[in-house]
Design a protein around this motif. Sequence first.
Motif, PDB file in Angstrom:
ATOM      1  N   TYR A 186       0.839  -1.204   0.000  1.00  0.00           N
ATOM      2  CA  TYR A 186       0.000   0.000   0.000  1.00  0.00           C
ATOM      3  C   TYR A 186       0.874   1.253   0.000  1.00  0.00           C
ATOM      4  O   TYR A 186       0.583   2.240  -0.689  1.00  0.00           O
ATOM      5  CB  TYR A 186      -0.926  -0.022   1.210  1.00  0.00           C
ATOM      6  CG  TYR A 186      -2.076   0.950   1.116  1.00  0.00           C
ATOM      7  CD1 TYR A 186      -3.207   0.647   0.368  1.00  0.00           C
ATOM      8  CD2 TYR A 186      -2.030   2.166   1.784  1.00  0.00           C
ATOM      9  CE1 TYR A 186      -4.274   1.531   0.287  1.00  0.00           C
ATOM     10  CE2 TYR A 186      -3.089   3.060   1.711  1.00  0.00           C
ATOM     11  CZ  TYR A 186      -4.203   2.737   0.960  1.00  0.00           C
ATOM     12  OH  TYR A 186      -5.249   3.623   0.878  1.00  0.00           O
ATOM     13  N   VAL A 187       1.963   1.217   0.763  1.00  0.00           N
ATOM     14  CA  VAL A 187       2.906   2.342   0.784  1.00  0.00           C
ATOM     15  C   VAL A 187       3.487   2.586  -0.603  1.00  0.00           C
ATOM     16  O   VAL A 187       3.617   3.733  -1.045  1.00  0.00           O
ATOM     17  CB  VAL A 187       4.029   2.086   1.809  1.00  0.00           C
ATOM     18  CG1 VAL A 187       5.161   3.107   1.652  1.00  0.00           C
ATOM     19  CG2 VAL A 187       3.483   2.126   3.236  1.00  0.00           C
ATOM     20  N   VAL A 188       3.844   1.515  -1.288  1.00  0.00           N
ATOM     21  CA  VAL A 188       4.414   1.634  -2.641  1.00  0.00           C
ATOM     22  C   VAL A 188       3.466   2.400  -3.561  1.00  0.00           C
ATOM     23  O   VAL A 188       3.896   3.226  -4.378  1.00  0.00           O
ATOM     24  CB  VAL A 188       4.718   0.237  -3.214  1.00  0.00           C
ATOM     25  CG1 VAL A 188       4.960   0.289  -4.726  1.00  0.00           C
ATOM     26  CG2 VAL A 188       5.932  -0.358  -2.514  1.00  0.00           C
ATOM     27  N   ALA A 189       2.176   2.148  -3.417  1.00  0.00           N
ATOM     28  CA  ALA A 189       1.190   2.801  -4.286  1.00  0.00           C
ATOM     29  C   ALA A 189       1.044   4.284  -3.983  1.00  0.00           C
ATOM     30  O   ALA A 189       0.481   5.024  -4.792  1.00  0.00           O
ATOM     31  CB  ALA A 189      -0.158   2.104  -4.150  1.00  0.00           C
ATOM     32  N   HIS A 190       1.555   4.740  -2.844  1.00  0.00           N
ATOM     33  CA  HIS A 190       1.394   6.130  -2.429  1.00  0.00           C
ATOM     34  C   HIS A 190       2.722   6.879  -2.355  1.00  0.00           C
ATOM     35  O   HIS A 190       2.775   7.997  -1.826  1.00  0.00           O
ATOM     36  CB  HIS A 190       0.690   6.194  -1.072  1.00  0.00           C
ATOM     37  CG  HIS A 190      -0.756   5.789  -1.132  1.00  0.00           C
ATOM     38  ND1 HIS A 190      -1.144   4.464  -1.179  1.00  0.00           N
ATOM     39  CD2 HIS A 190      -1.901   6.520  -1.169  1.00  0.00           C
ATOM     40  CE1 HIS A 190      -2.474   4.409  -1.227  1.00  0.00           C
ATOM     41  NE2 HIS A 190      -2.955   5.636  -1.221  1.00  0.00           N
ATOM     42  N   THR A 191       3.805   6.281  -2.835  1.00  0.00           N
ATOM     43  CA  THR A 191       5.112   6.924  -2.810  1.00  0.00           C
ATOM     44  C   THR A 191       5.826   6.683  -4.133  1.00  0.00           C
ATOM     45  O   THR A 191       5.442   5.811  -4.910  1.00  0.00           O
ATOM     46  CB  THR A 191       5.988   6.379  -1.665  1.00  0.00           C
ATOM     47  OG1 THR A 191       6.109   4.947  -1.799  1.00  0.00           O
ATOM     48  CG2 THR A 191       5.386   6.706  -0.303  1.00  0.00           C
ATOM     49  N   LYS A 192       6.903   7.440  -4.351  1.00  0.00           N
ATOM     50  CA  LYS A 192       7.674   7.299  -5.592  1.00  0.00           C
ATOM     51  C   LYS A 192       9.158   7.061  -5.364  1.00  0.00           C
ATOM     52  O   LYS A 192       9.813   6.437  -6.193  1.00  0.00           O
ATOM     53  CB  LYS A 192       7.496   8.551  -6.452  1.00  0.00           C
ATOM     54  CG  LYS A 192       6.085   8.781  -6.943  1.00  0.00           C
ATOM     55  CD  LYS A 192       5.994  10.030  -7.805  1.00  0.00           C
ATOM     56  CE  LYS A 192       4.570  10.244  -8.310  1.00  0.00           C
ATOM     57  NZ  LYS A 192       4.454  11.489  -9.131  1.00  0.00           N
ATOM     58  N   LYS A 193       9.712   7.580  -4.270  1.00  0.00           N
ATOM     59  CA  LYS A 193      11.161   7.531  -4.077  1.00  0.00           C
ATOM     60  C   LYS A 193      11.583   6.843  -2.786  1.00  0.00           C
ATOM     61  O   LYS A 193      12.697   6.322  -2.705  1.00  0.00           O
ATOM     62  CB  LYS A 193      11.730   8.954  -4.090  1.00  0.00           C
ATOM     63  CG  LYS A 193      11.504   9.713  -5.380  1.00  0.00           C
ATOM     64  CD  LYS A 193      12.099  11.115  -5.310  1.00  0.00           C
ATOM     65  CE  LYS A 193      11.398  11.978  -4.282  1.00  0.00           C
ATOM     66  NZ  LYS A 193      11.936  13.356  -4.246  1.00  0.00           N
ATOM     67  N   LEU A 194      10.742   6.856  -1.778  1.00  0.00           N
ATOM     68  CA  LEU A 194      11.100   6.369  -0.456  1.00  0.00           C
ATOM     69  C   LEU A 194      11.486   4.890  -0.496  1.00  0.00           C
ATOM     70  O   LEU A 194      10.748   4.064  -1.025  1.00  0.00           O
ATOM     71  CB  LEU A 194       9.895   6.555   0.460  1.00  0.00           C
ATOM     72  CG  LEU A 194      10.078   6.567   1.968  1.00  0.00           C
ATOM     73  CD1 LEU A 194      10.946   7.730   2.414  1.00  0.00           C
ATOM     74  CD2 LEU A 194       8.716   6.636   2.643  1.00  0.00           C
ATOM     75  N   ALA A 195      12.670   4.557   0.022  1.00  0.00           N
ATOM     76  CA  ALA A 195      13.009   3.150   0.193  1.00  0.00           C
ATOM     77  C   ALA A 195      12.076   2.549   1.231  1.00  0.00           C
ATOM     78  O   ALA A 195      11.706   3.200   2.208  1.00  0.00           O
ATOM     79  CB  ALA A 195      14.459   3.000   0.634  1.00  0.00           C
ATOM     80  N   ILE A 196      11.674   1.305   1.021  1.00  0.00           N
ATOM     81  CA  ILE A 196      10.767   0.630   1.949  1.00  0.00           C
ATOM     82  C   ILE A 196      11.454  -0.627   2.474  1.00  0.00           C
ATOM     83  O   ILE A 196      12.208  -1.283   1.755  1.00  0.00           O
ATOM     84  CB  ILE A 196       9.435   0.269   1.270  1.00  0.00           C
ATOM     85  CG1 ILE A 196       9.681  -0.601   0.034  1.00  0.00           C
ATOM     86  CG2 ILE A 196       8.665   1.530   0.903  1.00  0.00           C
ATOM     87  CD1 ILE A 196       8.441  -1.242  -0.535  1.00  0.00           C
ATOM     88  N   GLY A 197      11.210  -0.945   3.738  1.00  0.00           N
ATOM     89  CA  GLY A 197      11.913  -2.083   4.296  1.00  0.00           C
ATOM     90  C   GLY A 197      11.148  -2.790   5.393  1.00  0.00           C
ATOM     91  O   GLY A 197      10.240  -2.232   6.018  1.00  0.00           O
ATOM     92  N   THR A 198      11.522  -4.036   5.643  1.00  0.00           N
ATOM     93  CA  THR A 198      11.024  -4.807   6.781  1.00  0.00           C
ATOM     94  C   THR A 198      12.097  -4.845   7.851  1.00  0.00           C
ATOM     95  O   THR A 198      13.267  -5.068   7.560  1.00  0.00           O
ATOM     96  CB  THR A 198      10.664  -6.247   6.368  1.00  0.00           C
ATOM     97  OG1 THR A 198      11.754  -6.825   5.627  1.00  0.00           O
ATOM     98  CG2 THR A 198       9.412  -6.279   5.524  1.00  0.00           C
ATOM     99  N   ALA A 199      11.680  -4.639   9.095  1.00  0.00           N
ATOM    100  CA  ALA A 199      12.624  -4.685  10.216  1.00  0.00           C
ATOM    101  C   ALA A 199      11.955  -5.378  11.405  1.00  0.00           C
ATOM    102  O   ALA A 199      11.538  -4.712  12.332  1.00  0.00           O
ATOM    103  CB  ALA A 199      13.075  -3.276  10.594  1.00  0.00           C
ATOM    104  N   SER A 200      11.816  -6.696  11.330  1.00  0.00           N
ATOM    105  CA  SER A 200      12.310  -7.544  10.247  1.00  0.00           C
ATOM    106  C   SER A 200      11.324  -8.696  10.038  1.00  0.00           C
ATOM    107  O   SER A 200      10.620  -9.088  10.976  1.00  0.00           O
ATOM    108  CB  SER A 200      13.674  -8.125  10.585  1.00  0.00           C
ATOM    109  OG  SER A 200      14.646  -7.089  10.684  1.00  0.00           O
TER     110      SER A 200
END
Length: 323
Positions: free
Chosen positions: A84-98
Amino acid sequence: MIDFQAHSGFARTFKEHKLTLGITLPTEKKSGEVTKLTLEEQMTLVRSAEDLGFASLFVRDSPLLDPDFGDGGVLYDPFILLAYVVAHTKKLAIGTASAVTTLRHPLHLAKSAASLDEMSDQRFLFGIATGDRAIEFPAFKVERTKRPELFRESVQVMKKVWKEAYPKLQTERVGMTAGDIIPKPALAAIPIFGTGFSDQTVEWLAEHTDGWLFYAQELKKQREIIQLWRDHTPTFKPFIQPLVVDLLENPLAAPTPVPVIVGFKSGRQFLIDYLYALQDIGVNHVVLNLRSNTRPIEDILQEVGEYVLPRFPSFEHVEIQQS
C-alpha cells in the motif's frame, strides 16, 4: 557480488562513511498496546516523510499480538502494508525490520519480496530475523530450537529462486522439483539485512547477507560491533540501527533515557549531536522510532525534517541539491 548501487532503495539509503535517516511507522504508544492509527493517518505520515526527504520507511513483523511481551507490535501485515505504501510513494526506500523467517515459508517470502521489489522499482530493503516472541512458535508449530537452521535455509532458498529459472531444491521446508518463483528481481537479488546475530556467526552473516541491522546500544559497545562487522566485510556492507526518540519542544532540552529500550527524550540539538556520534563510529542508517507523550507525531516529524534531516540527507536528495 551484486552491485546494489543499481538498486534504487539501496543507493538512496547507503553510502560508506555517511549516515542517513529513515523512520518506522509509529503504531504503538503504550507498552503492550497497539495504537490503531487509521490507514489514511499512516499514509499521511508516509507522504510527509517522503516529501521531507527521509531515505527510508521500515515496518515491523509481529505475527501475533502478545500482551505480555512488552510492546504490542504492529497492526498490519508488513508485506500488505508496504504494498500500500508503494502505491502512495515514488522515491522512499521501503523495508522490513524484520520479517520473521522461521514462521514464514521461504518460497512465500521469496515471492513477496520479489513482488514488492518489482512493484516499487527496486526500492525494497529486506530485513529478516529469527523471531523473538515465544508464544508464536507453538502457535505456528515451529520448534524454536530450529531457528538457526531455518534462518539459513530461508536465505539460501530465496537467493537461489531469485537467481535461477526452475531451480531444484530440497531443504527442511522446500521440496521443489518443478515450477518456478516469479517475478525475478531485476538484479537477480534483493538486498538482505540480518537482524542482530540471528543465531549465526558474524562470518556467516558477512558472507551471506548484504548489510547488518543491529539493535541500538551504548556507543562504545556499538563501535565494537561495527568494527567486528568491518573486519569481516572487505567490501562495503552497511550497518543499520533503530533509535527511539521522544523529541521535546525545547530544542536544547537535555536527554533522559526512555525506560526499557535504548533511546531518549531530548531536544533536537542533542539528537543532532548523537546522530553525528553514530556516524563517527560507522553507523550508515538510523531508523527513527518517533514517539511522544505530549506532542502530535506530525509536529515531531516536521521538526526532524526541517532541522535534523538536512544534516543527514538521502543521497538522491544530495544530488538534487547539488544540480
